[in-house]
Design an enzyme around this catalytic site. Structure first.
Site, PDB file in Angstrom:
ATOM      1  N   VAL A  17      -1.307   3.968   3.154  1.00 26.66           N
ATOM      2  CA  VAL A  17      -0.463   5.375   3.169  1.00 26.66           C
ATOM      3  C   VAL A  17      -1.408   6.507   2.873  1.00 26.66           C
ATOM      4  CG1 VAL A  17       1.322   6.807   2.465  1.00 26.66           C
ATOM      5  CG2 VAL A  17       1.852   4.371   2.974  1.00 26.66           C
ATOM      6  N   ALA A  18      -2.028   6.379   1.717  1.00 27.57           N
ATOM      7  CA  ALA A  18      -2.974   7.624   1.382  1.00 27.57           C
ATOM      8  C   ALA A  18      -3.980   7.885   2.427  1.00 27.57           C
ATOM      9  CB  ALA A  18      -3.589   7.187  -0.027  1.00 27.57           C
ATOM     10  N   GLY A  76      -4.331   7.232  -5.013  1.00 25.80           N
ATOM     11  CA  GLY A  76      -4.330   6.125  -4.354  1.00 25.80           C
ATOM     12  C   GLY A  76      -5.259   6.078  -3.165  1.00 25.80           C
ATOM     13  N   LYS A 117      18.409  -5.876   0.709  1.00 25.22           N
ATOM     14  CA  LYS A 117      17.109  -6.282   0.260  1.00 25.22           C
ATOM     15  C   LYS A 117      17.044  -7.747  -0.213  1.00 25.22           C
ATOM     16  CE  LYS A 117      12.995  -3.863  -0.532  1.00 25.22           C
ATOM     17  NZ  LYS A 117      12.412  -2.715  -0.163  1.00 25.22           N
ATOM     18  N   GLY A 164      -5.119   3.692  -0.489  1.00 26.28           N
ATOM     19  CA  GLY A 164      -4.905   2.535   0.101  1.00 26.28           C
ATOM     20  C   GLY A 164      -4.353   3.157   1.698  1.00 26.28           C
TER      21      GLY A 164
END
Ligand code: NAD
Length: 359
Positions: A183-184, A179, A80, A181
């Site tokens: 993904v939700a 959420g 990362k 957003g």
């Protein structure tokens, strides 16, 4: 703690500092483990309070990627990167292209992607200087990973249902999604199609109301999300939401959602959930669809293939849950062990000499 102590205590291979004052670049790349393959993980841009905070974050995040890739069965290591700076004010083409040169200089040991604070546009800048970037725009790019993350989360949730209720059908189950957003919303669609009862919330009420209207879901106030009665609670917003304050409020039997780093303190809060007889699906396992999606780009993006791979999260999850039960350990302990075992076993493969004599 000194830097080398930090690197050694987290068992990292490499920590790379990249700097160019003229373009405002301060980057740190962390490579945790490359036993399984090149380290793949996003580049996060954030206003860290100190350089040491940035170091700690990159070490924590890159180690997490090792486990995520290993459990997902990918031939990737964990890495990362963090860029120190304000993503709203301090971005420039020159900065990202300079960073791209540093990534190129690592010769493929590290492959980057989007993360918090970086966008597809930033990846396109990086791409001008290196091949070692995924999640780019246009032909051959894997695009937005969230539909695949949601698809994998949905299958992981079904595995949890199978384990807990004896059937993987979610029809009639009440699922509270935190959420509204990316993904939700994809997850909510899969659940609605299966006739689950979907409850939704978001701090942006309008966003949640629109989604509720579209899917016939029920809106819940953000502050009621933990205490509402449901079968499955599905975090799809922030990290750290499973903590001393929220766990005692939960009235569900499963927590399974796509959000990263759900537990405020890993061991402790996983234990608290287990003590309340709440099955917790390890987040890095259930949300690995996004990583599968960008990883597919490295081989030539294949949407159908990657969706099949994300379906495999069902078996991966069931295996973890069965093992946790068999060994009387937490689900996070079982998945960590499975990851470490795979790395250990795959490492052996390299010991066999193939081909003719060495020079
Ligand atoms: P997103 O920004 O599209 O959606 C997050 C939503 O959560 C936003 O609508 C935001 O308003 C809402 N939110 C924030 N705080 C909230 C709160 N306290 N209560 C209710 N709602 C709140 O992000 P996303 O891409 O859908 O990602 C969601 C989570 O999944 C994140 O934790 C992310 O790290 C994780 N994740 C995403 C992917 C992916 O492919 N996008 C992959 C792996 C993990």
């Amino acid at each position: 703690m000194e830097i080398f102590e930090l690197i050694e205590s987290t068992e990292h291979e490499q920590l790379v500092f990249c700097s160019d004052k003229t373009v405002g670049l301060k980057a740190i790349i962390g490579i945790h483990d490359t036993t399984l393959g090149p380290a793949l993980g996003g580049t996060r841009m954030w206003t860290y309070a100190s350089d040491l905070d940035a170091v700690r974050d990159v070490l924590r995040l890159s180690k997490g990627m090792t486990y995520k890739a290993a459990v997902a069965g990918l031939n990737l290591g964990g890495g990362k990167a963090v860029l120190i700076g304000d993503p709203h004010k301090e971005k420039s083409e020159a900065m990202f292209r300079t960073y791209g040169r540093f990534v190129e200089g690592m010769g493929g040991r590290y492959i980057t992607a989007e993360d918090v604070g970086t966008t597809v546009r930033d990846m396109d800048w990086i791409r001008q200087e290196t091949r070692f970037v995924t999640g780019i725009n246009g032909q051959g790019g894997s695009g937005d990973p969230s539909p695949v993350t949601a698809y994998g989360t949905y299958h992981g949730m079904k595995a949890c249902a199978k384990f807990r209720y004896g059937s993987d059908s979610l029809a009639g189950k009440t699922v509270m999604i935190q959420g509204a957003g990316n993904v939700a919303s994809f997850l909510a669609e899969y659940l609605t199609k299966e006739n689950a009862k979907v409850l939704l919330t978001d701090i942006y009420e309008d966003k949640a109301h629109k989604l509720c209207e579209r899917l016939g879901a029920q809106y819940v106030n953000p502050e009621d999300v933990y205490s509402i009665e449901c079968d499955i609670f599905s975090p799809a917003a922030l990290g750290g939401i499973l903590n001393d304050e929220t766990i005692p409020q939960l009235k569900c039997s499963i927590v399974a959602g796509g959000a990263n780093n759900q537990l405020a303190r890993e061991g402790e809060h996983a234990r608290q959930l287990a003590d309340r007889d709440i099955l917790w699906a390890p987040d890095y396992v259930i949300n690995a669809g996004g990583l599968m999606n960008v990883a597919s780009e490295l081989r030539g993006y294949d949407r159908e293939g990657v969706l099949r791979q994300a379906e495999g999260i069902y078996d991966i999850m069931l295996n973890i849950l069965n093992r946790a039960q068999r060994d009387n350990v937490l689900t996070i302990e079982a998945s960590n062990e499975i990851a470490e075992e795979r790395i250990r076993k795959v490492a052996r493969i390299g010991k066999y000499h193939v081909g003719g004599p060495r020079n």
